[in-house]
Design an enzyme around this catalytic site. Sequence first.
Site, mmCIF file in Angstrom:
data_model
loop_
_atom_site.group_PDB
_atom_site.id
_atom_site.type_symbol
_atom_site.label_atom_id
_atom_site.label_comp_id
_atom_site.label_asym_id
_atom_site.label_seq_id
_atom_site.Cartn_x
_atom_site.Cartn_y
_atom_site.Cartn_z
ATOM 1 N N PRO A 9 46.866 -12.761 32.281
ATOM 2 C CA PRO A 9 48.125 -13.453 32.478
ATOM 3 C C PRO A 9 49.103 -12.565 33.249
ATOM 4 O O PRO A 9 49.310 -11.411 32.899
ATOM 5 C CB PRO A 9 48.623 -13.686 31.053
ATOM 6 N N GLU A 10 49.657 -13.103 34.302
ATOM 7 C CA GLU A 10 50.659 -12.390 35.085
ATOM 8 C C GLU A 10 51.994 -13.096 34.904
ATOM 9 O O GLU A 10 52.148 -13.913 34.002
ATOM 10 C CB GLU A 10 50.225 -12.359 36.560
#
Length: 293
Positions: A9-10
């Site tokens: 997840p960014e």
Amino acid sequence: MPPYKSAMPELPEVETLRRELNKLLVGQTIKNVEVLWTKAILPMTAKKFTTELLGQKVESVDRRAKMLIVNFSNGKSLVFHLKMTGQVIFVPKKGGATFGGHPTSDVQTPGKHTRLILEFKNGDHLYFNDMRKFGWSRLVSATELNTLTSHSGPEPLSKDFSADFLFDLFQKYPNRTLKQILLDQTLIAGIGNIYADESCFLSGLMPNRKAGTVNQKQAAELYKQIVAVLKLSISKGGTSSRNYRRSDGSRGSFVPCLMVYGRAGETCKKCRALIQKIKHAGRGTHFCPQCQH
DNA sequence: TGCCCCCTGCAG
DNA sequence: CTGCAGGGGGCA
């Protein structure tokens, strides 16, 4: 089907969670805490962690870089870093509209990868799942939170980030590559492998291009594309190429918008050349050999 | 600056 | 069965 992909997840993924959880958690009070894997909450012990969380009321949900931050009214914060495979899943109390998670979700709550469970007074639950166990959750004071977040560069979607700022970075580190700079959390917050590759493609620049060879106009274009791709992905709920899930367990829908990431061997959506994958900056790096220079 | 490590699931 | 994937912290 594309080969095995692992993407953490960014910014857009964590921001999606923040927006969803801000609606779901604010005002809720913690009734019960279950620590299923004690390393997930290091350096705190499960006992101390539990004692300090019980009875705490959620005041807001924040994000800084790739960290999800649940703030309590006593001034403490519960910070999550999902690293590679972390998930934060909200399950409403029985009778809730989406009890058991999203109807099409493959997420188990609880499941074999559940590391932490928070239960709220009204019966809602929050699950922290993490297959690879790289992720963590820390209960911190305001001072400690400040320390945690102070190492991050500016938020790309804030006014602190600009074309000039990016160009200045390139002047400051001319021998580093674009991707090295984009991935460096101390320089810019929240960009990871997916959006580094995507923004380089969108701006026509090779990820392994030396920053010092990029002119002001190119830096401005890269800036523009970084902002654009992050915003677009947020609007789609992020990229679920593998483990990432939204708070209801469903997938983000940005994957069909990906131009290069995870598309090695497929045709470029702009020029039909074959997308290539190399290893650069220690990461799988995707690019179009024809569109990027 | 660059390599190792933390981990597990999946490709080969 | 081996080895690779990878964010980020630690260490040489």
